[in-house]
Enzyme design. Structure first.
Site, PDB file in Angstrom:
ATOM      1  N   GLY A  89       0.850  -1.189   0.000  1.00 51.56           N
ATOM      2  CA  GLY A  89       0.000   0.000   0.000  1.00 51.56           C
ATOM      3  C   GLY A  89       0.875   1.225   0.000  1.00 51.56           C
ATOM      4  O   GLY A  89       2.003   1.197   0.475  1.00 51.56           O
ATOM      5  N   CYS A  90       0.335   2.300  -0.523  1.00 52.29           N
ATOM      6  CA  CYS A  90       1.060   3.562  -0.528  1.00 52.29           C
ATOM      7  C   CYS A  90       0.683   4.302   0.730  1.00 52.29           C
ATOM      8  O   CYS A  90      -0.462   4.678   0.912  1.00 52.29           O
ATOM      9  CB  CYS A  90       0.675   4.334  -1.784  1.00 52.29           C
ATOM     10  SG  CYS A  90       0.602   6.102  -1.595  1.00 52.29           S
ATOM     11  N   LEU A  91       1.610   4.432   1.638  1.00 54.99           N
ATOM     12  CA  LEU A  91       1.321   5.070   2.922  1.00 54.99           C
ATOM     13  C   LEU A  91       1.984   6.425   2.997  1.00 54.99           C
ATOM     14  O   LEU A  91       3.205   6.525   2.916  1.00 54.99           O
ATOM     15  CB  LEU A  91       1.797   4.191   4.075  1.00 54.99           C
ATOM     16  CG  LEU A  91       0.926   2.971   4.339  1.00 54.99           C
ATOM     17  CD1 LEU A  91       1.618   2.029   5.291  1.00 54.99           C
ATOM     18  CD2 LEU A  91      -0.417   3.382   4.905  1.00 54.99           C
TER      19      LEU A  91
END
Lengths: 253, 253
Positions: free
Chosen positions: B100-102
């Site tokens: 995921g892009c956090l």
């Protein structure tokens, strides 16, 4: 299958460390199949699994159609395998109505969707306290393991059915399952539980029109709303000297 | 949105009954959608819902593929509506790996499937007790409502992140979510929790290789098995004067 077992542990005290055997609650995975096809799995104490599955499936309306508890198989191993032969289809959505053949008698569910709990139970505060104290005195695994929830159904005189589990919802499902199997009416009973009163706990009682729900723990806002709407007298923080009534206090004399 | 609110209750004591306002924990239903399509719902305290969903989705690997927390929307109302734009597909089976892009940084999950927790944490018994006491002193909703679980992550010196929820798993998901969002490494930390140590609690820590898990409550047999296999030092019954170490006691000095 035993619900507690000994494990080797290290106990740290101010005097240092000691190795000893201590009892822990057994937790098992249960895989539930309908007609051989797995539909859900859950974790529980490996006792009264039949009651657990009957209580859960009937309360949540998981099988639409006919099924018979006498034909249900429970196989104990590293995991517990349950299989239910059924005519109906499986619905994991909530709120579907079901009918099941319990103990050879066709059971037609009257729970859910109908009018609110209206059981004509009235009970004195002292009587209710005495019943809850009896429920808490029931010998069980908590003292051994520190890890078990309890549930019981009583009338206004005595505890009728009792169950325990590592999960508080499971304990409620087991005690409901036992009442369903034994043909004990729930609409005029009191449910006693050891755990918190969340929305799901209130919904389970609403589904069977259980008019009084008592716990030593606290309720949530949503549990209170459900109890209010469903006509349930919900009681929390039950103690020897006091308790709180959150909804429909008229039943407590 | 407030996590506690006042409700009118009836308090029964030996002196009779009195009506008063008392604080109860707010419980809300959260419906989570991915690309507009609902994939699950759950109940929680209406605080740090973003952290809860990030922690839960990343830990359970619910989205296979890429998604970005910055684009996630949380809408508060009678129910809480969460929507996550994502490239990947949704998997409600466990054990899938995700990325995921956090916070704008592409996150590549290293949890699950890999080697066991091997964080080189060593901690003295007194130090651990002091940290747990600090965790328990954190001001929160429990005293107000009697109905809240807590979780916190610490290193060997101080509490770094803390979360509370009506559900004990939610509290753990929230505190993990917060660490993921803030880029705090979990592989050398200690997880402190208020609730029982069931298999799911141990699995959540195993997934992020958290080497030490501490509770004031009891563990189940399956939680001990998972901690043993995953290299987690699992501690229960934490008290001012003693505690039990169930697995990998070598980390406690």
């Amino acid at each position: 299958m035993k619900a507690a077992e000994k494990r080797r542990i290290t106990r740290m005290t101010s005097a240092g460390r000691v190795e000893l055997d201590d009892a822990v609650a057994v937790e098992k995975k249960v895989r539930v199949a309908v007609n051989g096809e797995e539909v859900m799995s859950l974790y529980c104490s490996p006792e009264r699994v039949r009651e657990l599955i009957v209580g859960l499936f009937m309360t949540e309306g998981i099988i639409e159609g006919r099924w018979c508890i006498d034909e249900m198989t429970v196989e104990y191993g590293d995991e517990i395998l349950v299989d239910i032969p059924a005519d109906g289809k499986v619905s994991l959505d909530r709120g579907t109505l079901i009918s099941g053949c319990l103990g050879g008698v066709t059971f037609s569910s009257s729970a859910g969707g109908g009018p609110a709990a209206a059981g004509e139970v009235r009970i004195g505060a002292e009587r209710l306290r005495a019943l809850f104290a009896e429920f808490q005195r029931t010998p069980g695994l908590y003292e051994l393991t520190g890890c078990i929830h309890n549930a019981a159904v009583s009338d206004d005189e005595r505890i009728i059915a009792h169950a325990e589990d590592i999960g508080r919802h499971n304990a409620v499902d087991k005690v409901i399952g036992r009442c369903l199997i034994e043909g004990i009416t729930l609409e005029d009973k009191i449910m006693h539980v050891s755990g918190r009163l969340s929305s799901e706990m209130a919904s389970k009682c609403a589904r069977w029109k259980i008019p009084v729900l008592v716990s030593r723990a606290a309720p949530t806002s949503l549990a209170i709303d459900i109890a209010e709407r469903s006509g349930i007298t919900m009681i929390g923080f039950m103690r020897p000297s006091r308790f709180n009534v959150y909804t429909h206090a008229y039943r407590i004399l």
